[in-house]
Design a protein around this motif. Sequence first.
Motif, PDB file in Angstrom:
ATOM      1  N   UNK A 147       0.861  -1.180   0.000  1.00 54.94           N
ATOM      2  CA  UNK A 147       0.000   0.000   0.000  1.00 54.94           C
ATOM      3  C   UNK A 147       0.898   1.232   0.000  1.00 54.94           C
ATOM      4  N   UNK A 148       0.339   2.383  -0.333  1.00 60.77           N
ATOM      5  CA  UNK A 148       1.159   3.600  -0.408  1.00 60.77           C
ATOM      6  C   UNK A 148       1.749   4.033   0.936  1.00 60.77           C
ATOM      7  N   UNK A 149       1.076   3.712   2.032  1.00 56.78           N
ATOM      8  CA  UNK A 149       1.540   4.186   3.340  1.00 56.78           C
ATOM      9  C   UNK A 149       1.805   3.046   4.303  1.00 56.78           C
ATOM     10  N   UNK A 150       2.836   2.250   4.036  1.00 50.80           N
ATOM     11  CA  UNK A 150       3.102   1.117   4.933  1.00 50.80           C
ATOM     12  C   UNK A 150       3.468   1.593   6.336  1.00 50.80           C
ATOM     13  N   UNK A 151       3.335   0.693   7.282  1.00 46.29           N
ATOM     14  CA  UNK A 151       3.598   1.010   8.681  1.00 46.29           C
ATOM     15  C   UNK A 151       4.713   0.090   9.179  1.00 46.29           C
ATOM     16  N   UNK A 152       5.721   0.673   9.807  1.00 41.30           N
ATOM     17  CA  UNK A 152       6.829  -0.137  10.316  1.00 41.30           C
ATOM     18  C   UNK A 152       6.691  -0.314  11.828  1.00 41.30           C
ATOM     19  N   UNK A 153       6.787  -1.571  12.260  1.00 43.08           N
ATOM     20  CA  UNK A 153       6.661  -1.854  13.693  1.00 43.08           C
ATOM     21  C   UNK A 153       8.029  -1.754  14.374  1.00 43.08           C
ATOM     22  N   UNK A 154       7.972  -1.700  15.709  1.00 44.60           N
ATOM     23  CA  UNK A 154       9.230  -1.668  16.465  1.00 44.60           C
ATOM     24  C   UNK A 154      10.092  -2.884  16.154  1.00 44.60           C
ATOM     25  N   UNK A 155       9.449  -3.996  15.870  1.00 43.08           N
ATOM     26  CA  UNK A 155      10.210  -5.219  15.612  1.00 43.08           C
ATOM     27  C   UNK A 155      10.713  -5.299  14.171  1.00 43.08           C
ATOM     28  N   UNK A 156      10.402  -4.284  13.381  1.00 42.79           N
ATOM     29  CA  UNK A 156      10.958  -4.244  12.034  1.00 42.79           C
ATOM     30  C   UNK A 156      10.087  -4.831  10.945  1.00 42.79           C
ATOM     31  N   UNK A 157       8.848  -5.203  11.277  1.00 41.44           N
ATOM     32  CA  UNK A 157       7.927  -5.639  10.224  1.00 41.44           C
ATOM     33  C   UNK A 157       7.430  -4.392   9.485  1.00 41.44           C
ATOM     34  N   UNK A 158       7.382  -4.488   8.158  1.00 37.94           N
ATOM     35  CA  UNK A 158       6.834  -3.374   7.382  1.00 37.94           C
ATOM     36  C   UNK A 158       5.480  -3.823   6.841  1.00 37.94           C
ATOM     37  N   UNK A 159       4.440  -3.367   7.496  1.00 40.04           N
ATOM     38  CA  UNK A 159       3.097  -3.824   7.132  1.00 40.04           C
ATOM     39  C   UNK A 159       2.595  -3.002   5.950  1.00 40.04           C
ATOM     40  N   UNK A 160       2.287  -3.719   4.885  1.00 41.54           N
ATOM     41  CA  UNK A 160       1.942  -3.044   3.641  1.00 41.54           C
ATOM     42  C   UNK A 160       3.167  -2.806   2.779  1.00 41.54           C
ATOM     43  N   UNK A 161       4.287  -3.390   3.192  1.00 45.86           N
ATOM     44  CA  UNK A 161       5.543  -3.186   2.458  1.00 45.86           C
ATOM     45  C   UNK A 161       5.879  -4.310   1.497  1.00 45.86           C
TER      46      UNK A 161
ATOM     47  N   UNK B 157       7.684 -18.103   9.644  1.00 49.22           N
ATOM     48  CA  UNK B 157       6.902 -16.925   9.268  1.00 49.22           C
ATOM     49  C   UNK B 157       7.788 -15.686   9.340  1.00 49.22           C
ATOM     50  N   UNK B 158       7.717 -14.832   8.324  1.00 46.52           N
ATOM     51  CA  UNK B 158       8.577 -13.633   8.327  1.00 46.52           C
ATOM     52  C   UNK B 158       8.175 -12.624   9.395  1.00 46.52           C
TER      53      UNK B 158
ATOM     54  N   UNK C 203      11.313 -13.395  20.194  1.00 43.40           N
ATOM     55  CA  UNK C 203      12.320 -12.698  19.375  1.00 43.40           C
ATOM     56  C   UNK C 203      13.713 -13.175  19.783  1.00 43.40           C
ATOM     57  N   UNK C 204      13.932 -13.262  21.091  1.00 43.17           N
ATOM     58  CA  UNK C 204      15.242 -13.696  21.574  1.00 43.17           C
ATOM     59  C   UNK C 204      15.514 -15.155  21.218  1.00 43.17           C
ATOM     60  N   UNK C 205      14.502 -15.992  21.398  1.00 42.28           N
ATOM     61  CA  UNK C 205      14.704 -17.438  21.261  1.00 42.28           C
ATOM     62  C   UNK C 205      14.771 -17.875  19.804  1.00 42.28           C
ATOM     63  N   UNK C 206      13.873 -17.325  18.979  1.00 44.70           N
ATOM     64  CA  UNK C 206      13.782 -17.795  17.592  1.00 44.70           C
ATOM     65  C   UNK C 206      14.169 -16.732  16.559  1.00 44.70           C
ATOM     66  N   UNK C 207      14.378 -15.507  17.005  1.00 43.93           N
ATOM     67  CA  UNK C 207      14.560 -14.430  16.034  1.00 43.93           C
ATOM     68  C   UNK C 207      13.261 -14.074  15.326  1.00 43.93           C
ATOM     69  N   UNK C 208      12.144 -14.445  15.932  1.00 35.42           N
ATOM     70  CA  UNK C 208      10.847 -14.179  15.303  1.00 35.42           C
ATOM     71  C   UNK C 208      10.450 -12.711  15.486  1.00 35.42           C
ATOM     72  N   UNK C 209      10.038 -12.092  14.391  1.00 31.36           N
ATOM     73  CA  UNK C 209       9.480 -10.743  14.488  1.00 31.36           C
ATOM     74  C   UNK C 209       8.001 -10.836  14.811  1.00 31.36           C
ATOM     75  N   UNK C 210       7.587 -10.127  15.826  1.00 28.94           N
ATOM     76  CA  UNK C 210       6.163 -10.117  16.153  1.00 28.94           C
ATOM     77  C   UNK C 210       5.783  -8.759  16.712  1.00 28.94           C
ATOM     78  N   UNK C 211       4.505  -8.470  16.695  1.00 36.25           N
ATOM     79  CA  UNK C 211       4.037  -7.158  17.109  1.00 36.25           C
ATOM     80  C   UNK C 211       2.645  -7.315  17.718  1.00 36.25           C
ATOM     81  N   UNK C 212       2.283  -6.406  18.588  1.00 35.43           N
ATOM     82  CA  UNK C 212       1.038  -6.561  19.354  1.00 35.43           C
ATOM     83  C   UNK C 212       0.043  -5.435  19.090  1.00 35.43           C
ATOM     84  N   UNK C 213      -1.177  -5.842  18.802  1.00 31.74           N
ATOM     85  CA  UNK C 213      -2.307  -4.912  18.718  1.00 31.74           C
ATOM     86  C   UNK C 213      -3.182  -5.165  19.944  1.00 31.74           C
ATOM     87  N   UNK C 214      -3.501  -4.106  20.670  1.00 34.46           N
ATOM     88  CA  UNK C 214      -4.398  -4.246  21.812  1.00 34.46           C
ATOM     89  C   UNK C 214      -5.732  -3.585  21.484  1.00 34.46           C
TER      90      UNK C 214
END
Lengths: 464, 464, 212, 212
Positions: free
Chosen positions: B25-39, B83-84, B118-129
């Motif tokens: 999408x034109x305006x992707x969002x980057x999380x603290x963990x480095x996921x680029x949503x819409x990227x 999973x990326x 993240x520490x154990x597997x290097x997994x990128x994850x992010x939380x929506x509340x």
Amino acid sequence: MEDKMKKTFNKLAISKLDDFVYGSCPNPVTTKSGMVIGGGLVYPELNFTLPGMDVNDATMDKAARIYTDIITTSLQRAAELKSPGVLIEFETIPDFTEVPAYGRRINQILIDEIKAAADKYGLKATLRTTPNDLREMSRPPVMRGGKYWDTMLELFNNCAKDGTDFLSIESTGGKEIHDDALVKADIRKSILAMGVLGCIDMEFLWAEIVKICDAHDCLPAGDSACGFANTAMVLAEKGFIPRSFAAVVRVVAVPRSLVAFEQGCVGPDKDCAYEGPYLKAITGCPISMEGKTAAPAHMSPVGNVAACVCDVWSNESIQQVLLLSGMAPVVGMEQLIYDCRLMNAATAKGQQFMMRDLLSDSDASLDPQAYVLSPEVVLRISAEIVKATPDGHLAMTIAAARGAIEEIKAGITSGKVQADKRDMKWLDKMSRQIDTIPNDPHEFYKMMEPELDLTTFTASEYGL
Amino acid sequence: MEDKMKKTFNKLAISKLDDFVYGSCPNPVTTKSGMVIGGGLVYPELNFTLPGMDVNDATMDKAARIYTDIITTSLQRAAELKSPGVLIEFETIPDFTEVPAYGRRINQILIDEIKAAADKYGLKATLRTTPNDLREMSRPPVMRGGKYWDTMLELFNNCAKDGTDFLSIESTGGKEIHDDALVKADIRKSILAMGVLGCIDMEFLWAEIVKICDAHDCLPAGDSACGFANTAMVLAEKGFIPRSFAAVVRVVAVPRSLVAFEQGCVGPDKDCAYEGPYLKAITGCPISMEGKTAAPAHMSPVGNVAACVCDVWSNESIQQVLLLSGMAPVVGMEQLIYDCRLMNAATAKGQQFMMRDLLSDSDASLDPQAYVLSPEVVLRISAEIVKATPDGHLAMTIAAARGAIEEIKAGITSGKVQADKRDMKWLDKMSRQIDTIPNDPHEFYKMMEPELDLTTFTASEYGL
Amino acid sequence: MATLEQVSQCVVDGDVAGVQGIVKQLIDAKTPPMDIINKGLVAGMNIVAPLFKSGEMFVPEVMESAETMNKGMELVKPLILDTDMTTKGKIMIGTVNGDLHDIGKNLLIMMIESSGYTVIDLGVDVKEETFVSAIKEHQPDIVGMSSMLTTTMMKMESTVAEMVKGGVRDKVKVIIGGAPISPDFVDEVKADGYAEDASTAVELCDRMMASI
Amino acid sequence: MATLEQVSQCVVDGDVAGVQGIVKQLIDAKTPPMDIINKGLVAGMNIVAPLFKSGEMFVPEVMESAETMNKGMELVKPLILDTDMTTKGKIMIGTVNGDLHDIGKNLLIMMIESSGYTVIDLGVDVKEETFVSAIKEHQPDIVGMSSMLTTTMMKMESTVAEMVKGGVRDKVKVIIGGAPISPDFVDEVKADGYAEDASTAVELCDRMMASI
Ligand SMILES: [Zn+2]
Ligand SMILES: [Zn+2]
Ligand SMILES: [Zn+2]
């Protein structure tokens, strides 16, 4: 000891990648309800089981109510979602085969409700009945007679008589040896169990089942190396055995499961037989497969790639439990139908090969077990297997194992498939072990005999 | 009465079908963990809830154990399946918002376990509340103050402070009127509820939530018309209201849910907001969507088409129950990951537009609700909506309703979408009703007032 | 000359505007008021119910039918004795403590009411004690509880327990329903019956009443 | 000169062929036999267990380690008194009535045995009465039951009931596991503990033994 193949597969029914795709095959099967399996469309196959409960005379009414509820609600959902057809699998629980009257009663319910849904919604549906292989209830198993054999055949016979469309089984000949092969990751023992014992047993067993089908208006559909190769997959998924070993075991299962077709099966092969793509390439018959939509039954590394060349797409099994939206079998039906819609939409546009390749691409590079299910690898190894057909099942099984090992090694080396750092070592070890296997099955058995636990196994039950 | 848009969307952020696809999408969002949503990649979003149990001081330890178990096992599976990245949604149950200490405790568990993975597997994850909109606990609802408002904001504040990445809500302003609109299939009342009351309320509410986000390192993600349009979908699925009505209600929800973005939301919009594709076209922000893989939470007629332009793919929700393979949330994670793999595999080959069209083709012709989610229809109606932007939310909502009605009518007439024989009658009826709506929201409200149940609703809570 | 069949048809068609004219004609022609009710208005609703169940009618149409029936009743009721009006039974409905879902409950009430029951609606988020005191006050035959959340379904159990404590449990039949509720849950919370949706709830109530 | 570390390493490596040579050297060098066992063979298995749990070792490797340990034991055992050999406890394992799944049970036995317990394997499809008579005969500390089918899991309950009837229920701890079994099921069938898989089963047994 000679193989008794009624039909032999000396060459591939499908040899070109351009002919190898989901939904269609050279030998489609038409059901009484008019579904043409392998005739273009992928159909869903739903399987289901009871929630936690006892099965006995006192609870059979309850069990019957549960099955009635499952089948009516699932077929209703299939109709609402306009599914072009549905395959229902009745995979019995042991009690239903042990007391054939129980199994027959439930089977009749399914037949009746399929008929009712045809009348009510115009829904096409068809039934596969899969009794349990009871023979392993004797320890060591008694394979060719006795009360369990008789009881099991009674259920096959009665369900065929009552109008089931397809008969299947997950036969267990050789499993008593294979369990040990798995926990020791011993490829020779695996080859002995499936390539010798399993093949011998399936020739005997399937000759009987085909006879039953011939006596009624019923089709022999196929077998699954579930207790062998799927157990390997589950153990690999838990990190108990190497993934590369499980991948080779998968391919080792091919000649064993092919025996059903040599004896007259026409497909669709059993959903949980992930060796299906090989069987389709070799026989040209339709296959059922399961992947991500079967995750409620078991996790796997082959969620998408399993669909590449399926003709029927299954959920494997789900117990009747309430989820937030409704009962789990209805949920399974909905998910299967959407998966099938997507594949069939691609076919309608002539993009089925592209979809097939995406299904393969998405998994194949991540696990050797997925890699050996990718269509081009399947075709290459299948070609090696049929080359060995004149030399019999053991030779075919060795060719399968060698083919799988070489393909995985080449895949790892070329970067086409990721592997654990320990996988290459295991592949080498398997290669060395296979090199010691003699061509003669009898000689092979004699060689392995000292390593077998003869308390769990009776050679004469296999005519050895 | 004037709309207080901080940002206005006068034209489409995505106007060409060739720019409108899942994963980017034109305006992707980057999380603290480095996921680029819409990227580029579609990521899975997992949501889960407790099995049947009471929540109180005595059981909170048990609840905490269950959430710990869910999050650790799901993230482990995500890592095993490579999973990326993963989005986790913590959609609270009412007790967790009513007692913010409960909600905060669980939220902290999720934050901690995401960090641990993240520490154990290097997994990128992010939380929506996603706290509950407690305001409807007062009957009639109190929307701009009072104990429920304070309690709800306390949870928002604390979770933002503790490090949640995204805040969302399924706000309920206008729902007290909309429930009645649904059971009467009254499109005017629906437009009043969402296009006037909902918009007014969301301006107020989201201004507050955005303030909270600004005060912490947190992003406002978006809202969902769940209690409005998803309730319509569920009622239509049961055959209670016309599918065409539910389809129009879906589109009517767009301007309402857009208000969150006018107030500063950046996405990914809420998974259950099926109005998401419209929001993406209009704002260019990433969206989360749910479809077939959310069937354990609710059945739907949009299992595939919902994925066409998603940036995150969600399971909606599943309770912690044991299935044959393992706990249901882990199963959900596996299924989502395979769906994402397939979409991402297509993108890697430059075939994402073809995949998008197949996702659309497979559903869009079978139900008006699916049809209005097909990308080209979304773009056409979205263009009508933004044209009305200068005239405010009511005008936009009327444009949305008119656009949907005209598109569905044209679709039925041209054979592009199947409909019930009664649908055309209902579409005509809706058209006639919409023609009576005045342009001024105040006037519209006065016109409708006699038909409203004023025991369930307090006009002054909406500044009316 | 207007007929009772026309009254029924008005109800089926949801002809809110037309029903009173026809009913008036019948009254003027000295048709027995109980016939207008039973062979006209109620007969119409008896056609509607199965059409709804089979999916041929939508809820808003059923609501219009119910409204049409009520419009007709307005004219006939003054002509009969209160004691002539029968009810199939008295049913009390509420969504349990902590649960705010009401649309399903409201549909249920509409269906039950238009099938001939008297309904007492306790609303949503109904506390255990409220159920008990309302039972004492209204003396219903059946109490229906709904829950839509896995975390409120357990409130059904505590509500039944409160009924026992309050000495009213054996004075009513308790029926339950809602998304997370399975038929087995009836035994678990010590209720008497389970309904999957609004249509089956009416049938359930009929069965329950027959067994009282 | 051979060392105890080398013995451990043989066990870790699963060096079935090499272990006896090294153990023999240590025996010849008058190393105390209990040291060879505890600081050599068992110490090796204590390295293996966590490597298995973390996924760094496969089951066949663990089995080779166990076999290596046993090979070493063969030489050392004749040199010690029977009473010197300690066991962590006696555990009886069986798959319940009607259930034929044994591969998971066998893995479990291997893990438990090589962690130092004495195991009595009742096999698969074990009838309720068989459990009870075997408990009377072998007097285990812990009884483990597994089930892989939704339709055999209930047999756990009838087996425990049979234990109560046979008067042996309070003489043992009962632990359960298998695919359809959830932790909550422990209470339902009146067992004492639940293990998710073979690795956690060993930890569970250790906790159970500590509580006896
Ligand atoms: Zn199977
Ligand atoms: Zn199956
Ligand atoms: Zn929602």
